[in-house]
Scaffold this motif. Structure first.
Motif: not given
Length: 319
Positions: A236, A247-248, A251-252, A255, A260-264
């Protein structure tokens, strides 16, 4: 949704070669069972085609039309049923009929790729419709005035539409709900072993690439980067750096766009690709897992979380 106002409504299913049998039969079965339960004075149905000869569905099963396309009942609701390929194979004769019926102010519904035919006839410009997701790219490119919904069905106006498959039953059940005695919808669903009547606002089950469409340029760039690196996954941190955000912040943004998170999202995209190999059955599940950077047990857990089934079971159930 059209009201019967106490008179019988006759559905004329207009089919063409290559039509989707599941969408057709799902809608017809709702009417058949409704009539069996006592609604013979409320609705009836027949099948028509441009030529009075057997019409072959996409599954190679032929049906024989039993209605006269040139002599339709006055109270008929026309239901256009097409299949994959409607975008590539024009049907000028059917399109001319659609325009003729529209000038007569007849209600015209569309199941599955029948939506494409309505668009080609120019009947749904500035309307919102529910096409099958496979037809969305074609409609966006060639009919930009058509509003696209990813819902199972849209029942507003003179042209109710549905995405096809089992959603045709949901659309028809909505009609029954508005035009038949209380409780009939539940009785029909029970006899057809339909687990609840789905609301049209529910979304189609879309492939990953369409589930993660977005107008946010940063998120779009991140998703495209993920798609280009499905085999050897990026971190990420690397993705965020490439698209120019922290990265934060990435992720925001994810969402906000997808809940969903970038990882998901990345896991779902990668699993969607891996699933094609699982279903193909040419290589062992361990080899597939290792190729995508997973240990066998962890691969199964992620796969099950994404698809609701273990890869071994998914392969076993593949026809």
């Amino acid at each position: 949704m059209n009201k019967t106002c106490g008179s019988k409504t006759h559905f004329v299913f207009v089919v063409e070669n290559g039509f989707t049998m599941q969408a057709f039969s799902s809608a017809v079965e709702v009417l058949r069972v409704g009539r069996k339960l006592g609604a013979t004075d409320l609705f009836s149905y027949s099948v028509c085609a441009l030529e009075h000869e057997p019409v072959v569905a996409s599954n190679d099963i032929a049906i024989v039309p039993d209605g006269n396309i040139n002599n339709l009942p006055k109270n008929a609701i026309l239901v256009i049923v097409s299949g994959a390929g409607a975008d590539r194979h024009p049907n000028p004769a059917l399109i001319a009929k659609l325009r003729y019926w529209s000038r007569q102010n007849r209600p015209i519904w569309a199941l599955s790729s029948g939506v494409v035919r309505l668009a080609q006839a120019g009947l749904i410009d500035d309307c919102t419709v529910a096409p099958h997701w496979e037809d969305v790219p074609y409609l966006r490119e060639h009919h930009p005035k058509v509003g696209i919904s990813t819902s199972l069905f849209v029942d507003n106006g003179r042209h109710p539409t549905c995405s096809g498959g089992g959603a045709a039953a949901d659309l028809m059940l909505r009609f029954v709900e508005h035009n038949a005695p209380s409780g009939m919808v539940e009785d029909i669903a029970s006899r057809l072993v339909i687990d609840g009547v789905r609301d049209g606002r529910l979304r189609q089950s879309l492939p990953a690439q369409m589930r993660f469409e977005t107008s946010n340029k940063t998120v779009f760039a991140a998703v495209r980067l993920m798609e280009r690196n499905l085999f050897d996954a990026l971190s990420l941190h690397e993705i965020a750096r490439e698209v120019g955000v922290s990265q934060r912040q990435l992720e925001r943004l994810f969402r906000t766009e997808f809940q969903k998170t970038p990882s998901k999202v990345y896991a779902e995209l990668r699993m969607d690709e891996a699933r094609q190999e699982v279903l193909a059955g040419h290589r062992s599940l361990i080899d597939i897992a290792m190729d995508y950077g997973y240990q066998a047990g962890n691969f199964s857990k992620v796969y099950c979380r994404v698809f609701g089934v273990l890869p071994s079971e998914d392969r076993k159930n593949c026809p």
